[in-house]
Design a protein around this motif. Structure first.
Motif, PDB file in Angstrom:
ATOM      1  N   MET A   1       7.733 -36.451  12.791  1.00  0.00           N
ATOM      2  CA  MET A   1       8.996 -37.165  12.996  1.00  0.00           C
ATOM      3  C   MET A   1      10.115 -36.577  12.141  1.00  0.00           C
ATOM      4  O   MET A   1      11.286 -36.584  12.545  1.00  0.00           O
ATOM      5  CB  MET A   1       8.807 -38.653  12.670  1.00  0.00           C
ATOM      6  CG  MET A   1       7.978 -39.397  13.715  1.00  0.00           C
ATOM      7  SD  MET A   1       8.052 -41.181  13.518  1.00  0.00           S
ATOM      8  CE  MET A   1       7.158 -41.355  11.992  1.00  0.00           C
ATOM      9  N   VAL A   2       9.757 -36.069  10.974  1.00  0.00           N
ATOM     10  CA  VAL A   2      10.756 -35.407  10.141  1.00  0.00           C
ATOM     11  C   VAL A   2      11.276 -34.165  10.834  1.00  0.00           C
ATOM     12  O   VAL A   2      12.473 -33.855  10.790  1.00  0.00           O
ATOM     13  CB  VAL A   2      10.162 -35.066   8.756  1.00  0.00           C
ATOM     14  CG1 VAL A   2      11.151 -34.249   7.937  1.00  0.00           C
ATOM     15  CG2 VAL A   2       9.788 -36.334   8.007  1.00  0.00           C
ATOM     16  N   GLN A   3      10.385 -33.437  11.503  1.00  0.00           N
ATOM     17  CA  GLN A   3      10.815 -32.264  12.254  1.00  0.00           C
ATOM     18  C   GLN A   3      11.733 -32.650  13.412  1.00  0.00           C
ATOM     19  O   GLN A   3      12.674 -31.920  13.751  1.00  0.00           O
ATOM     20  CB  GLN A   3       9.594 -31.498  12.776  1.00  0.00           C
ATOM     21  CG  GLN A   3       8.749 -30.852  11.686  1.00  0.00           C
ATOM     22  CD  GLN A   3       9.546 -29.850  10.870  1.00  0.00           C
ATOM     23  OE1 GLN A   3      10.386 -29.133  11.396  1.00  0.00           O
ATOM     24  NE2 GLN A   3       9.284 -29.821   9.567  1.00  0.00           N
ATOM     25  N   ASP A   4      11.491 -33.811  14.020  1.00  0.00           N
ATOM     26  CA  ASP A   4      12.375 -34.273  15.091  1.00  0.00           C
ATOM     27  C   ASP A   4      13.790 -34.490  14.576  1.00  0.00           C
ATOM     28  O   ASP A   4      14.773 -34.256  15.292  1.00  0.00           O
ATOM     29  CB  ASP A   4      11.837 -35.581  15.695  1.00  0.00           C
ATOM     30  CG  ASP A   4      10.588 -35.341  16.539  1.00  0.00           C
ATOM     31  OD1 ASP A   4      10.366 -34.184  16.934  1.00  0.00           O
ATOM     32  OD2 ASP A   4       9.848 -36.315  16.777  1.00  0.00           O
ATOM     33  N   LEU A   5      13.885 -34.962  13.329  1.00  0.00           N
ATOM     34  CA  LEU A   5      15.213 -35.135  12.751  1.00  0.00           C
ATOM     35  C   LEU A   5      15.945 -33.805  12.673  1.00  0.00           C
ATOM     36  O   LEU A   5      17.164 -33.730  12.857  1.00  0.00           O
ATOM     37  CB  LEU A   5      15.100 -35.742  11.344  1.00  0.00           C
ATOM     38  CG  LEU A   5      14.484 -37.138  11.234  1.00  0.00           C
ATOM     39  CD1 LEU A   5      14.440 -37.568   9.770  1.00  0.00           C
ATOM     40  CD2 LEU A   5      15.266 -38.151  12.049  1.00  0.00           C
ATOM     41  N   SER A   6      15.193 -32.756  12.415  1.00  0.00           N
ATOM     42  CA  SER A   6      15.776 -31.422  12.352  1.00  0.00           C
ATOM     43  C   SER A   6      16.386 -31.026  13.694  1.00  0.00           C
ATOM     44  O   SER A   6      17.514 -30.530  13.763  1.00  0.00           O
ATOM     45  CB  SER A   6      14.704 -30.406  11.940  1.00  0.00           C
ATOM     46  OG  SER A   6      15.211 -29.093  12.013  1.00  0.00           O
ATOM     47  N   GLU A   7      15.654 -31.289  14.784  1.00  0.00           N
ATOM     48  CA  GLU A   7      16.161 -30.931  16.102  1.00  0.00           C
ATOM     49  C   GLU A   7      17.377 -31.781  16.465  1.00  0.00           C
ATOM     50  O   GLU A   7      18.327 -31.290  17.084  1.00  0.00           O
ATOM     51  CB  GLU A   7      15.051 -31.116  17.140  1.00  0.00           C
ATOM     52  CG  GLU A   7      13.857 -30.196  16.919  1.00  0.00           C
ATOM     53  CD  GLU A   7      14.254 -28.732  16.887  1.00  0.00           C
ATOM     54  OE1 GLU A   7      15.126 -28.333  17.692  1.00  0.00           O
ATOM     55  OE2 GLU A   7      13.720 -27.986  16.048  1.00  0.00           O
ATOM     56  N   ARG A   8      17.349 -33.038  16.072  1.00  0.00           N
ATOM     57  CA  ARG A   8      18.506 -33.895  16.336  1.00  0.00           C
ATOM     58  C   ARG A   8      19.735 -33.385  15.583  1.00  0.00           C
ATOM     59  O   ARG A   8      20.856 -33.406  16.099  1.00  0.00           O
ATOM     60  CB  ARG A   8      18.198 -35.330  15.925  1.00  0.00           C
ATOM     61  CG  ARG A   8      17.258 -36.066  16.868  1.00  0.00           C
ATOM     62  CD  ARG A   8      16.791 -37.384  16.285  1.00  0.00           C
ATOM     63  NE  ARG A   8      17.907 -38.260  15.934  1.00  0.00           N
ATOM     64  CZ  ARG A   8      17.765 -39.415  15.289  1.00  0.00           C
ATOM     65  NH1 ARG A   8      16.549 -39.825  14.911  1.00  0.00           N
ATOM     66  NH2 ARG A   8      18.821 -40.166  15.022  1.00  0.00           N
ATOM     67  N   ALA A   9      19.518 -32.936  14.345  1.00  0.00           N
ATOM     68  CA  ALA A   9      20.626 -32.417  13.549  1.00  0.00           C
ATOM     69  C   ALA A   9      21.219 -31.171  14.188  1.00  0.00           C
ATOM     70  O   ALA A   9      22.442 -30.961  14.153  1.00  0.00           O
ATOM     71  CB  ALA A   9      20.150 -32.114  12.126  1.00  0.00           C
ATOM     72  N   SER A 233      24.423 -33.828   4.787  1.00  0.00           N
ATOM     73  CA  SER A 233      25.049 -32.822   5.620  1.00  0.00           C
ATOM     74  C   SER A 233      24.009 -32.178   6.535  1.00  0.00           C
ATOM     75  O   SER A 233      22.801 -32.302   6.325  1.00  0.00           O
ATOM     76  CB  SER A 233      25.701 -31.743   4.744  1.00  0.00           C
ATOM     77  OG  SER A 233      24.691 -30.969   4.106  1.00  0.00           O
ATOM     78  N   TYR A 234      24.502 -31.477   7.551  1.00  0.00           N
ATOM     79  CA  TYR A 234      23.599 -30.801   8.493  1.00  0.00           C
ATOM     80  C   TYR A 234      22.694 -29.828   7.748  1.00  0.00           C
ATOM     81  O   TYR A 234      21.476 -29.800   7.951  1.00  0.00           O
ATOM     82  CB  TYR A 234      24.436 -30.065   9.541  1.00  0.00           C
ATOM     83  CG  TYR A 234      23.667 -28.979  10.251  1.00  0.00           C
ATOM     84  CD1 TYR A 234      22.712 -29.306  11.220  1.00  0.00           C
ATOM     85  CD2 TYR A 234      23.862 -27.637   9.938  1.00  0.00           C
ATOM     86  CE1 TYR A 234      21.995 -28.317  11.853  1.00  0.00           C
ATOM     87  CE2 TYR A 234      23.149 -26.648  10.571  1.00  0.00           C
ATOM     88  CZ  TYR A 234      22.221 -26.993  11.535  1.00  0.00           C
ATOM     89  OH  TYR A 234      21.502 -26.012  12.165  1.00  0.00           O
ATOM     90  N   ALA A 235      23.280 -29.020   6.855  1.00  0.00           N
ATOM     91  CA  ALA A 235      22.483 -28.012   6.152  1.00  0.00           C
ATOM     92  C   ALA A 235      21.435 -28.657   5.258  1.00  0.00           C
ATOM     93  O   ALA A 235      20.314 -28.157   5.136  1.00  0.00           O
ATOM     94  CB  ALA A 235      23.403 -27.111   5.320  1.00  0.00           C
ATOM     95  N   GLU A 236      21.778 -29.781   4.633  1.00  0.00           N
ATOM     96  CA  GLU A 236      20.807 -30.469   3.784  1.00  0.00           C
ATOM     97  C   GLU A 236      19.628 -30.978   4.606  1.00  0.00           C
ATOM     98  O   GLU A 236      18.472 -30.850   4.207  1.00  0.00           O
ATOM     99  CB  GLU A 236      21.494 -31.625   3.049  1.00  0.00           C
ATOM    100  CG  GLU A 236      22.457 -31.164   1.958  1.00  0.00           C
ATOM    101  CD  GLU A 236      23.304 -32.301   1.429  1.00  0.00           C
ATOM    102  OE1 GLU A 236      23.662 -32.255   0.246  1.00  0.00           O
ATOM    103  OE2 GLU A 236      23.611 -33.220   2.197  1.00  0.00           O
ATOM    104  N   LEU A 240      15.805 -29.637   4.172  1.00  0.00           N
ATOM    105  CA  LEU A 240      14.769 -30.599   3.824  1.00  0.00           C
ATOM    106  C   LEU A 240      13.663 -30.625   4.862  1.00  0.00           C
ATOM    107  O   LEU A 240      12.473 -30.667   4.551  1.00  0.00           O
ATOM    108  CB  LEU A 240      15.382 -31.995   3.683  1.00  0.00           C
ATOM    109  CG  LEU A 240      16.229 -32.233   2.431  1.00  0.00           C
ATOM    110  CD1 LEU A 240      16.991 -33.536   2.562  1.00  0.00           C
ATOM    111  CD2 LEU A 240      15.349 -32.265   1.198  1.00  0.00           C
ATOM    112  N   CYS A 241      14.051 -30.632   6.141  1.00  0.00           N
ATOM    113  CA  CYS A 241      13.062 -30.684   7.213  1.00  0.00           C
ATOM    114  C   CYS A 241      12.242 -29.401   7.283  1.00  0.00           C
ATOM    115  O   CYS A 241      11.067 -29.424   7.650  1.00  0.00           O
ATOM    116  CB  CYS A 241      13.751 -30.933   8.553  1.00  0.00           C
ATOM    117  SG  CYS A 241      14.525 -32.559   8.692  1.00  0.00           S
TER     118      CYS A 241
END
Length: 497
Positions: A1-9, A233-236, A240-241
């Protein structure tokens, strides 16, 4: 789910999704939910036995059992997933259900949200202070300032972290407080590895460091970003992800560089103070002490020139009349005090070559006599006539001691001036370390786009109209350009375009 946050970002950053559907605030909020309990994303997800929620339940149960003889109490703070009584999953009800299943009575567990009036709050707080309620759950807003339940508190549990340092201060202020019977207390901070938790705690620490620098006037900066900003921020999020180890390096460097800048600013302030002291303070104080020594010496000579006769009295003039007996002179002083009407600097007479001035101190409520020579020697008066004369003689005999004190002060000032002359103009001792770490931090900032640099914007403008940038590709290329840290702890500083 953390990786999904990356794709959403990625989609949000690339403009592929409308802000009303998804944005960085939603992504940050979901990241916090995952760090607290994954069931906040979907209640059908499994209850992870190793989650920080279950770790907290285990600690609460253990402390409850240990504190049963003295009916010690605990507070649990959680600003997310508060109870809403609508049947939806929330961590408050989940914690209470588990604690009750483990043997804690229902009446010993309470939610601050159930006390929806001031009267109910007072009743609840009284139960916690008496130990009837031993586990109280609440949010910072409802259980922060004004919550006086410290009497039996032994532990505080922080299930999540707020965005303001003041929130954490208010939480801990419930237990670290006068009136707590426990000399030692326990404070638990729960962090879920692999989620946003660690970075959120780091962000909170950086905010507190900035606030502390401002409050102590040691900050070299004059402005900062909004300390209440509640989005990453997007980069953060991407760093993190991705689990990039360089994000931790950047976090450590942020702290080190900020610390070194504060030290440098403080060092420069000390240098300015030293320069000012060399120009103004030391010359003025040294000259003053030399003048004092000369004045004390002349007053000693005056007192020596007007000694008491052997077993006699040198005489005193009070109000234009000369008294040759101690008793008469002492009574004349007391009479003058009664008729002086609290006038400051009232001319009284003279004694052993020194003019006397009488005054009344409204603060200490005492009359004083000032012996006016080259220096002024003040004596507090009492109600005993003879005793006042003894005090005057003691003040004159003490002039030699004052002279020695002035000499010691002069020696100390001259030594301090020499030390200041040696220190002034020296460079900041950690200047090289600051430059090196600042350069490395600049590289990481540029590569991870933490500063939203102009380079990225310039590249975007140069692309053809209608061509959408590949964000993941750009980020990957930037990360690969970051030079690795050397074994000796230094870095190879190169410009990253």
């Amino acid at each position: 789910m953390v990786q999904d946050l990356s794709e959403r970002a990625v989609k949000v950053h690339a403009g592929l999704v409308d802000a009303s559907e998804d944005n960085m605030l939603c992504i940050t909020s979901d990241g916090r939910k995952i760090g607290l309990d994954q069931r906040l994303m979907n209640p059908l997800l499994p209850d992870d036995p190793d989650s920080k929620l279950n770790a907290c339940v285990g600690n609460v149960l253990r402390i409850w059992q240990e504190g049963t003889p003295n009916r010690l109490t605990q507070l649990l703070f959680c600003d997310m997933s508060t109870p809403k009584s609508d049947g939806t999953f929330n961590v408050y009800d989940d914690i209470r259900t588990k604690l009750e299943a483990m043997g804690i009575p229902h009446e010993e567990i309470a939610f601050i949200h159930d006390a929806d009036t001031e009267t109910k709050k007072k009743e609840l707080f009284a139960k916690v202070r008496s130990g009837q309620v031993r586990v109280l759950l609440g949010s910072t807003q409802k259980m922060g300032a004004g919550t006086n339940v410290q009497d039996r508190l032994i532990a505080v549990h922080h299930l999540d972290v707020g965005w303001r340092p003041a929130d954490l201060t208010q939480r801990n202020g419930r237990i670290i407080r006068q009136g707590n019977r426990n000399k030692e207390v326990q404070i638990y901070n729960y962090v879920t590895e692999g989620t946003f938790d660690a970075y959120l705690w780091q962000t909170l620490e950086n905010k507190q460091k900035f606030i502390s620098q401002v409050m102590t006037s040691k900050s070299p900066v004059r402005s900062c970003d909004d300390v209440d900003e509640q989005t990453l921020s997007y980069a953060e999020v991407k760093a993190l992800c991705a689990g990039d180890s360089r994000i931790k390096e950047k976090m450590d460097l942020d702290i080190d560089v900020a610390r070194l800048k504060v030290l440098k600013a403080d060092y420069r302030s000390k240098q300015y103070r030293l320069e000012d002291q060399l120009l103004k303070y030391f010359p003025r104080e040294i000259e003053q002490q030399r003048s004092n020594i000369e004045g004390f010496q002349k007053d000693m000579e005056t007192a020596a020139a007007h000694p008491h006769p052997q077993d006699g009295f040198a005489g005193m003039t009070v109000g234009g009349r000369t008294y040759t007996e101690k008793a008469d002179a002492g009574e004349a002083i007391l009479t003058a005090c009664k008729s002086a009407h609290a006038v400051a600097g009232y001319p009284l007479g003279s004694y052993r070559g020194f003019p006397m001035e009488l005054s009344f101190d409204s603060f200490s409520k005492e009359f004083t006599i000032a012996l006016k020579g080259n220096m002024t020697h003040r004596v507090s008066l009492g109600s005993d006539a003879r005793g006042n004369l003894i005090r005057l003689d003691n003040a004159l005999n003490h002039i030699s001691v004052k002279k020695e004190e002035a000499k010691n002060r002069l020696t100390a000032l001259e030594q301090q001036r020499e030390a200041a002359q040696t220190e002034v103009g020296k460079p900041f001792p950690q200047e090289e370390e600051l430059a090196e770490k600042s350069a490395r931090l600049a590289e990481l900032d540029a590569a991870l786009s933490m500063d939203g640099g102009e380079t990225t914007a310039r590249k975007t403008e140069e692309r053809e109209e209608g061509e959408r940038p590949s964000v993941l590709k750009d980020l990957k290329q930037k990360v690969e350009q970051i030079p690795p840290a050397r074994r000796d702890g230094s870095w190879q500083c190169e410009e990253v375009l």
